[in-house]
Design a protein around this motif. Structure first.
Motif, PDB file in Angstrom:
ATOM      1  N   SER A  93       0.841  -1.199   0.000  1.00 28.91           N
ATOM      2  CA  SER A  93       0.000   0.000   0.000  1.00 28.91           C
ATOM      3  C   SER A  93       0.868   1.237   0.000  1.00 28.91           C
ATOM      4  CB  SER A  93      -0.929   0.002   1.219  1.00 28.91           C
ATOM      5  OG  SER A  93      -0.273   0.499   2.346  1.00 28.91           O
ATOM      6  N   GLY A  94       0.248   2.371   0.138  1.00 26.36           N
ATOM      7  CA  GLY A  94       0.982   3.627   0.145  1.00 26.36           C
ATOM      8  C   GLY A  94       1.500   4.032   1.502  1.00 26.36           C
ATOM      9  N   ALA A  95       1.447   3.140   2.501  1.00 27.62           N
ATOM     10  CA  ALA A  95       1.978   3.463   3.832  1.00 27.62           C
ATOM     11  C   ALA A  95       3.495   3.533   3.774  1.00 27.62           C
ATOM     12  CB  ALA A  95       1.539   2.421   4.843  1.00 27.62           C
ATOM     13  N   ARG A  96       4.073   4.406   4.572  1.00 24.55           N
ATOM     14  CA  ARG A  96       5.529   4.530   4.616  1.00 24.55           C
ATOM     15  C   ARG A  96       6.152   3.318   5.307  1.00 24.55           C
ATOM     16  NH1 ARG A  96       7.981   9.539   4.367  1.00 24.55           N
ATOM     17  NH2 ARG A  96       9.862   8.286   4.464  1.00 24.55           N
ATOM     18  N   GLU A 116      13.888  -3.376   6.330  1.00 24.58           N
ATOM     19  CA  GLU A 116      12.573  -3.965   6.131  1.00 24.58           C
ATOM     20  C   GLU A 116      11.878  -3.362   4.923  1.00 24.58           C
ATOM     21  OE1 GLU A 116      10.969  -6.438   7.597  1.00 24.58           O
ATOM     22  OE2 GLU A 116      12.570  -6.853   9.006  1.00 24.58           O
ATOM     23  N   ARG A 117      11.176  -4.165   4.185  1.00 24.84           N
ATOM     24  CA  ARG A 117      10.427  -3.691   3.024  1.00 24.84           C
ATOM     25  C   ARG A 117       9.049  -3.172   3.432  1.00 24.84           C
ATOM     26  NH1 ARG A 117       8.356  -1.218  -0.213  1.00 24.84           N
ATOM     27  NH2 ARG A 117       7.925  -1.716  -2.362  1.00 24.84           N
ATOM     28  N   ASN A 118       8.602  -3.528   4.622  1.00 24.54           N
ATOM     29  CA  ASN A 118       7.300  -3.088   5.086  1.00 24.54           C
ATOM     30  C   ASN A 118       7.414  -2.324   6.398  1.00 24.54           C
ATOM     31  OD1 ASN A 118       5.159  -4.053   3.167  1.00 24.54           O
ATOM     32  ND2 ASN A 118       6.406  -5.875   3.404  1.00 24.54           N
ATOM     33  N   GLY A 119       7.850  -2.948   7.459  1.00 28.49           N
ATOM     34  CA  GLY A 119       7.955  -2.193   8.685  1.00 28.49           C
ATOM     35  C   GLY A 119       8.660  -2.903   9.816  1.00 28.49           C
ATOM     36  N   TRP A 137       6.136  -5.604  10.712  1.00 26.35           N
ATOM     37  CA  TRP A 137       4.786  -5.369  10.196  1.00 26.35           C
ATOM     38  C   TRP A 137       4.725  -5.580   8.697  1.00 26.35           C
ATOM     39  CZ3 TRP A 137       0.949  -4.663  13.554  1.00 26.35           C
ATOM     40  CH2 TRP A 137       1.287  -4.278  14.843  1.00 26.35           C
ATOM     41  N   TRP A 138       3.606  -6.116   8.267  1.00 28.31           N
ATOM     42  CA  TRP A 138       3.317  -6.191   6.849  1.00 28.31           C
ATOM     43  C   TRP A 138       2.230  -5.175   6.571  1.00 28.31           C
ATOM     44  CZ3 TRP A 138       5.968  -8.679   3.206  1.00 28.31           C
ATOM     45  CH2 TRP A 138       6.921  -9.566   3.658  1.00 28.31           C
ATOM     46  N   ARG A 139       2.620  -4.012   6.154  1.00 31.87           N
ATOM     47  CA  ARG A 139       1.662  -2.935   5.912  1.00 31.87           C
ATOM     48  C   ARG A 139       0.831  -3.247   4.673  1.00 31.87           C
ATOM     49  NH1 ARG A 139       2.659   0.263   9.825  1.00 31.87           N
ATOM     50  NH2 ARG A 139       4.734   0.972  10.315  1.00 31.87           N
ATOM     51  N   ASN A 140      -0.464  -2.971   4.789  1.00 30.11           N
ATOM     52  CA  ASN A 140      -1.344  -3.124   3.644  1.00 30.11           C
ATOM     53  C   ASN A 140      -2.459  -2.105   3.757  1.00 30.11           C
ATOM     54  OD1 ASN A 140      -3.507  -4.232   5.232  1.00 30.11           O
ATOM     55  ND2 ASN A 140      -2.373  -6.146   5.277  1.00 30.11           N
ATOM     56  N   HIS A 141      -3.377  -2.115   2.837  1.00 27.23           N
ATOM     57  CA  HIS A 141      -4.433  -1.105   2.824  1.00 27.23           C
ATOM     58  C   HIS A 141      -5.378  -1.236   4.008  1.00 27.23           C
ATOM     59  CE1 HIS A 141      -6.203  -4.549   0.724  1.00 27.23           C
ATOM     60  NE2 HIS A 141      -7.374  -4.070   1.135  1.00 27.23           N
ATOM     61  N   ARG A 142      -5.314  -2.312   4.753  1.00 27.28           N
ATOM     62  CA  ARG A 142      -6.175  -2.502   5.920  1.00 27.28           C
ATOM     63  C   ARG A 142      -5.515  -1.997   7.204  1.00 27.28           C
ATOM     64  NH1 ARG A 142      -5.921  -6.880   3.056  1.00 27.28           N
ATOM     65  NH2 ARG A 142      -7.694  -7.579   1.898  1.00 27.28           N
ATOM     66  N   PHE A 143      -4.213  -1.637   7.138  1.00 25.97           N
ATOM     67  CA  PHE A 143      -3.428  -1.234   8.303  1.00 25.97           C
ATOM     68  C   PHE A 143      -3.456  -2.331   9.356  1.00 25.97           C
ATOM     69  CE2 PHE A 143      -3.992   2.740   6.205  1.00 25.97           C
ATOM     70  CZ  PHE A 143      -2.787   3.368   6.403  1.00 25.97           C
TER      71      PHE A 143
END
Length: 143
Positions: A93-96, A116-119, A137-143
């Motif tokens: 997603s567009g999360a940093r 990390e590629r996600n968090g 964390w695995w950031r996605n559009h659901r947070f």
């Protein structure tokens, strides 16, 4: 709280006007320390990062600001923290993207310690080994 019980590390916003909305992200959170008795407030991380973000095209504006959060004192006196300083967006997603960094308590020798590629968030020190542990964390559009 530092290991000697003398100092507290925390994330805060510099003095100024910041959007207080529920989904606001001022891109200005920094790490501070203060003596346990409330004296000697010091800003540890600064807003001085200067990167050439032109390779990101239109997405560059979303990568210019960054936040430093979740500080923890390390046994050697340094501070580990989570940050969006490394310019990237999460995979889904567009999360940093967040990564862990360490810095001396005086603000010197700042370095990124994860890729990390996600968090990578919420660093803590394992009391048995003294090693840094953190949430991945695995950031996605659901947070």
């Amino acid at each position: 709280m530092s290991y000697d019980g003398e100092s507290i590390a925390f994330a805060g916003l510099p003095a100024g006007a910041h959007d207080r909305g529920p989904n606001a992200n001022p891109g200005a959170w920094r790490i501070y320390t203060i003596n346990a008795d409330g004296t000697r407030l010091r800003q540890v991380t600064q807003s001085d990062q200067s990167l050439d973000l032109s390779q990101f095209g239109d997405a560059a504006s979303g990568l210019a600001s960054y936040d430093d959060t979740d500080p923890v004192w390390l046994p050697d006196g340094r501070i580990a923290f989570s940050s969006t300083r490394w310019p990237s967006y999460a995979q889904y997603s567009g999360a940093r993207t967040t990564n862990l960094h360490v810095v001396n308590a005086d603000g010197t020798r700042l370095q990124r310690i994860t890729a990390e590629r996600n968090g990578a968030d919420r660093p803590l020190v394992d009391p048995v080994t003294g090693k840094i542990v953190y949430a991945r964390w695995w950031r996605n559009h659901r947070f």
